[in-house]
Structure formats: C-alpha cells, structure tokens
Design a protein around this motif. Structure first.
Motif, short mmCIF file in Angstrom:
data_model
loop_
_atom_site.label_atom_id
_atom_site.label_comp_id
_atom_site.label_asym_id
_atom_site.label_seq_id
_atom_site.Cartn_x
_atom_site.Cartn_y
_atom_site.Cartn_z
N MET A 188 -0.34 -19.53 -28.01
CA MET A 188 0.83 -18.53 -27.92
C MET A 188 0.91 -17.48 -27.66
SD MET A 188 1.92 -19.82 -32.08
CE MET A 188 3.34 -18.68 -31.99
N GLU A 189 -0.52 -17.28 -27.54
CA GLU A 189 -0.82 -16.12 -27.66
C GLU A 189 0.77 -14.87 -27.53
OE1 GLU A 189 -3.89 -12.47 -25.80
OE2 GLU A 189 -4.59 -14.66 -26.28
N TRP A 190 0.98 -15.73 -25.48
CA TRP A 190 1.67 -14.72 -24.98
C TRP A 190 3.37 -15.23 -25.03
CZ3 TRP A 190 6.61 -17.85 -23.34
CH2 TRP A 190 6.09 -18.87 -23.90
N LEU A 191 3.67 -16.18 -26.59
CA LEU A 191 4.83 -15.77 -27.36
C LEU A 191 4.44 -14.72 -28.07
CD1 LEU A 191 7.69 -17.26 -27.56
CD2 LEU A 191 6.16 -19.07 -29.30
N SER A 192 3.76 -14.69 -28.89
CA SER A 192 3.83 -13.73 -29.23
C SER A 192 3.86 -12.41 -29.11
CB SER A 192 2.05 -13.57 -30.72
OG SER A 192 2.28 -14.81 -31.49
N VAL A 193 2.97 -11.96 -28.27
CA VAL A 193 3.62 -10.43 -27.76
C VAL A 193 5.09 -10.24 -26.80
CG1 VAL A 193 2.12 -9.57 -25.34
CG2 VAL A 193 1.05 -10.59 -25.94
N VAL A 194 5.63 -11.12 -26.32
CA VAL A 194 6.88 -10.80 -25.54
C VAL A 194 7.34 -10.72 -27.24
CG1 VAL A 194 9.20 -12.55 -25.04
CG2 VAL A 194 7.07 -12.52 -24.04
N ALA A 195 7.77 -11.74 -28.10
CA ALA A 195 7.79 -11.85 -29.54
C ALA A 195 7.58 -10.38 -30.79
CB ALA A 195 7.70 -12.31 -30.45
N ALA A 196 7.25 -9.52 -30.59
CA ALA A 196 5.85 -8.52 -30.97
C ALA A 196 7.02 -7.17 -29.80
CB ALA A 196 4.82 -8.22 -30.52
N ILE A 197 7.34 -7.33 -28.82
CA ILE A 197 7.69 -6.99 -27.79
C ILE A 197 9.70 -6.48 -28.12
CG2 ILE A 197 8.76 -5.78 -25.36
CD1 ILE A 197 5.63 -7.01 -24.81
N MET A 198 10.31 -7.60 -28.49
CA MET A 198 11.37 -7.82 -28.38
C MET A 198 11.49 -7.05 -29.70
SD MET A 198 13.21 -9.55 -26.66
CE MET A 198 11.79 -8.14 -24.98
N SER A 199 10.86 -7.19 -31.10
CA SER A 199 11.03 -7.05 -32.97
C SER A 199 10.63 -5.56 -32.57
CB SER A 199 9.92 -7.24 -33.81
OG SER A 199 8.15 -7.20 -33.36
N PHE A 200 10.03 -4.79 -31.65
CA PHE A 200 9.61 -3.54 -31.83
C PHE A 200 11.17 -2.69 -30.76
CE2 PHE A 200 5.39 -3.45 -30.91
CZ PHE A 200 4.35 -2.82 -32.36
N THR A 201 11.75 -3.63 -29.91
CA THR A 201 12.61 -3.24 -29.15
C THR A 201 13.95 -2.86 -30.92
OG1 THR A 201 12.18 -3.89 -26.81
CG2 THR A 201 14.63 -3.81 -27.67
N TYR A 202 14.54 -4.61 -30.98
CA TYR A 202 15.07 -3.91 -31.67
C TYR A 202 15.63 -3.11 -32.98
CZ TYR A 202 13.66 -7.72 -34.40
OH TYR A 202 13.32 -8.73 -35.92
N SER A 203 13.78 -3.06 -33.95
CA SER A 203 13.66 -2.21 -34.03
C SER A 203 14.11 -0.63 -33.88
CB SER A 203 12.31 -2.95 -35.12
OG SER A 203 12.67 -3.59 -35.40
N PHE A 204 14.16 -0.45 -33.38
CA PHE A 204 13.96 1.04 -32.29
C PHE A 204 15.30 1.27 -32.41
CE2 PHE A 204 13.95 3.83 -28.81
CZ PHE A 204 13.22 5.00 -29.55
N ILE A 205 15.97 -0.05 -31.66
CA ILE A 205 17.27 1.07 -31.35
C ILE A 205 18.10 0.41 -32.39
CG2 ILE A 205 19.99 -0.86 -30.93
CD1 ILE A 205 18.48 -2.37 -28.92
N GLY A 206 18.41 -0.02 -34.10
CA GLY A 206 18.56 0.15 -35.54
C GLY A 206 18.36 1.43 -36.09
N PHE A 207 16.99 1.68 -35.86
CA PHE A 207 16.37 3.49 -35.97
C PHE A 207 17.15 4.61 -35.33
CE2 PHE A 207 12.72 6.43 -34.55
CZ PHE A 207 13.92 6.90 -35.36
N SER A 208 17.52 4.09 -34.16
CA SER A 208 18.00 5.28 -33.20
C SER A 208 19.64 4.92 -33.56
CB SER A 208 17.59 4.70 -30.97
OG SER A 208 16.65 4.89 -31.25
#
Length: 427
Positions: A177-197
């Motif tokens: 599930m390495e591919w799934l973790s990479v996708v999930a990590a990118i998504m977590s960065f994205t919504y965290s950055f949106i919340g911060f912004s």
C-alpha cells in the motif's frame, strides 16, 4: 523446503527471515507516517489551541511532538532483538511487547492498541461522511442561496465509504500500500495547507490577531478544566502513529539498518507534521479567537470560496481512505496470523484463488481475508451509523492509549530481552 528457502535468500528474492524482500525506503516510510499521523485531527487543533491559549497551546503541540519522536525513536530499536542489525525481527508492536515484557503486558497493551485502531476506523467513517455532506451543502448554498435549508443526512455517505473500504481492504498488507500512502500524504498536505492559508488570509482581513494568553473563558473553573483536558486529548489523538511504528518499519529494506532509516524518517515526518499543526492551530486561533470552531474548515462557512472548501473536504476524504487502511492493516494481520496458526490445515484460511478482470492485473483472493475484512469494515460502518457522535470520545481514547502505550514502549526498549535464546519462527 529448507534448500529452496536458502536459495531464495541467496538469490535475493527473500529477506533473511524468508519473507519476500522488503523494498521500503526513507521516503515511503515518511509517507506512511504522514498518512497515519496527519488525519482529520489537524482541523481540530485550532479549537484545542483556543482552549489552551497563546502560550500553553503552541508549547503543548511542541511537547507532544517531542514525546512522539522519543517514543518512535525508542520503539525503532525494538524491531530486531537482541541486536538491532542482525537480531530476530519483531513484525509488530505486540511481538516486541511479548518478547521483552511477557504475555501479561501483551494482552493489556494489545487490547488498548487494537481498540484505539478500531475506534480510529469508526472516527474516520464519521469524519468522511461529514466531509461529503459538507460538499453537498456548500453546493446547495451556492445554487439555492444562503437561506436555503440544505439539510442532508450522513448515512448514505457512510455506506458509500464502507463499500470503498471493503474493496481497499483486500490490499494484502503494508508492503502493498505504498502507493496509497503517497496519495494520502499528498492529500493531507493539501487540505492542511488550505486550512493554514485560509486562516492566514482571515488574520490579514481582520487586521489583528485574535485570542488571549489564557484561551477561551469558561463559565466555571470545572468547565474550563474539562475543556482543557478535552483539548489535550484532541492533541494526543493528532499524534498517534507510535502504535504502528514497528509495522511501518517492517516494510523497510536493509541495508542501511531498519532502525536508522526509521529514526530519520520519524524526524523528517514529525518536523513536517508539527509545522502544519502549528500553522493550522495558531493561524486558526488567530483568525477566530474565542469563536474558533471545532473543525477549522467550517469556520469559513459553506459559502465563498465554496469551491476551495469543497476541494479541501474532497482531499480529506481521499486521505481518510488511506488513513483507514493504515490503522486497519495491523488488526487484519493479527487476526489472520492467529487463524493461520490455529488452523494450519484449513483451506479456508490458507488457500488463495487468482482472478483476472478485463483491463486489470490479476489478483489473489483468500476467503478468510474476504470474509473477516468485510465483516470488520461493516462493523465500523455500522457503529458509526448508530453513534454518529462517537468521535467526541476519541480524545479520551487517544489520551488513554497515548498514556499507556508510550511508557510501555519505552519500558520494553530498556528492559533486557527475555527468551531470546530460543530463535523465533520467522517463516
């Protein structure tokens, strides 16, 4: 069989324990950690900071980051015993507890670990359905006007998420599930950055920093203490990945030694995680002050920019698809391993059947895996539907698990190993 095993190890297709060669790297490990740690809990950190105030809030976030890193640092040395380079592997947290502390601690520690993972799965079902409903509501307000009722339930979205997880749960284990973790990590960065912004933009719009040193005032001292402890529980729930450190470490290739890679990955991941936590927590509190919402994204309403809020919620949903698996795979491995030992001659447990669908690669299906994992997902979805506010209890659950599993992990790493003269059966 022994000759074949030796040939496969020498030929490089298997590791020293006879398992398929591990291929995990520093960056895949970082992705696993971020997927496990940055969950929807990041969106509650602004509220937690508002309860603690401008001094205690950021300091508490940093303290939990330090405690989590120390715990992961110590646990990473427990993967191999007695020697961290050539010793026998412990494939899970429970293996390390059993080898070092004995079976009595294993039962208690295991109960807390798997209960915490199960509760996290329920919380992810609830959170995902809430995010899906938020997308539908924001679109409704945009189309029908801000006075429209736009009331929707969450049951349908819970069922939809459960169906997706039934399919995703057929991923064999962490190694696949390495591919799934990479996708999930990118998504977590994205919504965290949106919340911060959005928080930063709100502070600029207000022209001042909201909040106070003591945090949100309460009607009584008892109520304030209750809210402070609830905030501490939410922060503890936002740093939960120590309970699956060894499971993640078991995906790493060697050399270099697995514990060295794990320590470096933990340092990188916790630095990134803490940066986003501080940004979301502090800028969210600075933006809303005493009116800081429990979910940072809801503080910006369901209105404009509705498309950005929709996108952030969609990212949360995609992240939680992977996050659910991160906390479910150790439970799957434990139960299926127990059945394999209990019923060594059962075809239901051990037989695999290959299926090939058009335009898709073939995949192997095991009846035990299909039945148990489906039942597990159905149970978490069903409980979430019956108790849709169950996630309010997870702050307490996270605090209890954090309070026991952390010292338990530290103790098992400093105790002398027991029974290591008997080589474990790693095949």
């Amino acid at each position: 069989m022994a000759v074949r095993h030796s040939f496969e190890v020498a030929n490089g297709s298997c590791d020293d324990d006879g398992h398929p060669r591990r291929t995990g790297t520093l960056w895949s490990c970082v992705a696993h950690i971020i997927t496990a740690a940055i969950g929807s809990g990041v969106l509650s950190l602004a509220w937690s900071t508002s309860q603690l105030g401008w001094i205690a809030g950021p300091v508490t976030l940093l303290c939990f980051a330090i405690v989590t890193y120390v715990s992961a640092f110590l646990l990473s040395d427990c993967y191999r015993c007695p020697d961290s380079i050539t010793g026998t592997r412990n494939y899970s947290y429970m293996d390390a507890v059993r080898v070092n502390l004995g079976r009595k601690h294993t039962w208690f520690c295991g109960l807390l670990q798997y209960l915490s993972m199960y509760g996290t799965g329920i919380a992810y079902v609830i959170t995902t359905s809430t995010c899906m409903r938020a997308i539908q509501r924001s679109n409704c307000y945009h189309k029908e006007g801000h006075q429209a009722p736009c009331a929707y339930g969450v049951t349908f979205y819970m069922l939809l998420f459960g169906l997706i997880q039934i399919v995703m749960s057929q991923i064999p284990d962490f190694h696949n599930m390495e591919w799934l973790s990479v996708v999930a990590a990118i998504m977590s960065f994205t919504y965290s950055f949106i919340g911060f912004s959005l928080g930063f933009a709100k502070v600029v719009e207000n022209g001042k920093i909201m909040g106070s040193i003591t945090g949100v005032p309460a009607s009584s001292l008892a109520n304030k203490i209750w809210l402070v402890f609830q905030a501490l529980g939410d922060i503890a729930f936002a740093y939960p990945y120590s309970i699956i450190v060894i499971e993640i470490q078991d995906t790493l290739k060697s050399p270099p030694p697995e514990n060295k890679t794990m320590k470096r990955a933990s340092m990188v991941a916790i630095f990134v995680i803490t940066f986003f936590y501080l940004c979301c927590g502090c800028f969210g509190y600075a933006a809303f002050g005493n009116d800081t919402p429990g979910n940072l994204l809801t503080g910006f309403g369901f209105y404009e920019p509705y498309w950005l809020i929709d996108f952030a919620n969609a990212c949360i949903v995609l992240h939680l698809v992977g996050g659910y698996q991160m906390y479910s795979q150790p439970v799957f491995a434990f139960v299926e391993g127990w059945f394999a030992k209990k019923f060594p001659n059962s075809g239901f447990v051990h037989n695999f059947y290959t299926f090939k669908l058009p335009l898709l690669p073939g995949f192997q299906l095991n009846l035990l895996r299909l039945c148990f994992r489906t039942a597990y997902v159905v149970s978490t979805t069903g409980i979430a539907m019956l108790f849709p506010y169950f996630n309010s209890l997870l702050g307490l659950l996270g605090a209890v698990a954090f309070g026991y599993i952390f010292p338990c992990g530290n103790v098992l790493c400093t105790k002398e190993s027991r029974g290591l003269d008997k080589k474990m059966d790693c095949t």
